[in-house]
Write an enzyme that holds these catalytic residues in place. Sequence first.
Site, short mmCIF file in Angstrom:
data_model
loop_
_atom_site.label_atom_id
_atom_site.label_comp_id
_atom_site.label_asym_id
_atom_site.label_seq_id
_atom_site.Cartn_x
_atom_site.Cartn_y
_atom_site.Cartn_z
N GLY A 47 7.40 -1.99 3.46
CA GLY A 47 6.45 -0.88 3.46
C GLY A 47 5.12 -1.33 4.03
O GLY A 47 4.86 -2.54 4.14
N GLN A 52 -3.86 -1.38 5.58
CA GLN A 52 -3.46 -2.75 5.92
C GLN A 52 -3.64 -3.06 7.40
O GLN A 52 -3.67 -4.22 7.79
CB GLN A 52 -2.01 -3.02 5.51
N CYS A 100 3.75 -8.88 -0.55
CA CYS A 100 2.92 -7.96 0.22
C CYS A 100 2.53 -8.65 1.52
O CYS A 100 2.18 -9.83 1.52
CB CYS A 100 1.66 -7.60 -0.58
N LEU A 101 2.60 -7.89 2.61
CA LEU A 101 2.26 -8.48 3.91
C LEU A 101 0.78 -8.87 3.98
O LEU A 101 0.40 -9.67 4.83
CB LEU A 101 2.59 -7.49 5.03
N HIS A 142 3.59 0.65 -5.04
CA HIS A 142 2.89 -0.44 -4.36
C HIS A 142 2.08 0.10 -3.17
O HIS A 142 0.91 -0.24 -3.01
CB HIS A 142 3.93 -1.48 -3.89
N GLU A 143 2.72 0.96 -2.38
CA GLU A 143 2.03 1.48 -1.18
C GLU A 143 0.88 2.43 -1.57
O GLU A 143 -0.18 2.40 -0.94
CB GLU A 143 3.02 2.19 -0.25
N HIS A 146 -2.23 0.62 -2.40
CA HIS A 146 -3.03 0.22 -1.23
C HIS A 146 -4.04 1.31 -0.85
O HIS A 146 -5.16 1.02 -0.43
CB HIS A 146 -2.14 -0.03 -0.01
NI NI Z 1 1.49 -4.40 0.20
#
Ligand code: NI
Length: 188
Positions: A47, A52, A100-101, A142-143, A146
């Site tokens: 995701g 991000q 997480c990226l 999670h998304e 963000h």
């Molecule tokens: Ni993330």
Amino acid sequence: MAVKSILRMGDPRLFSVSELVAQEEFDTLDDLIQDMLDTMDAANGAGLAAPQIGVMKRVAVYGIDINPRYPDAGQIPLTVLVNPKITPLTEELESDWEGCLSVPGMRGLVPRFGRIRYSALNPQGEEIGGEVDGFHARVIQHECDHLDGVLYPMRIEDMQNFGFEQELMVQSFESIPKYQEIEEASIQ
Ligand code: NI
């Protein structure tokens, strides 16, 4: 479109609350969404949220085909959420490992609602939503975090359950008896 660089934890933009996408902005979403999909694919992510890649709008994408970062997650259809909202359908929280990226190389044990209802707009401005549980519910939470400037390490309850992927893998392999049996068998 383009693979964008992903902001990493420490960049103050990741702690900011993103703006709702206004009606008149839907015409301009295609480029942003394609950038997000390209960036997520290139990074093997499950995701990605717009902040991000430095775009402070309430847009998230997610989906899992077979993802080497999440081998046990199963399949989740590729979905784009604009202005998403979440309603928890359980009171109890379930803990599971997340990455997480924006926090590369790390994993943490994060409590999330086990079942949620989500509603959002799709890129065409139509209402979408549903009830989901398990990893699907986790990814959406999670998304959406963000979009509110929350990164998963901020939700970890016991910081002993936060660490580098490589270290955690060694720990978990050693704690699985089956793995030890296989290893012994292979020595013979
Ligand atoms: Ni993330």
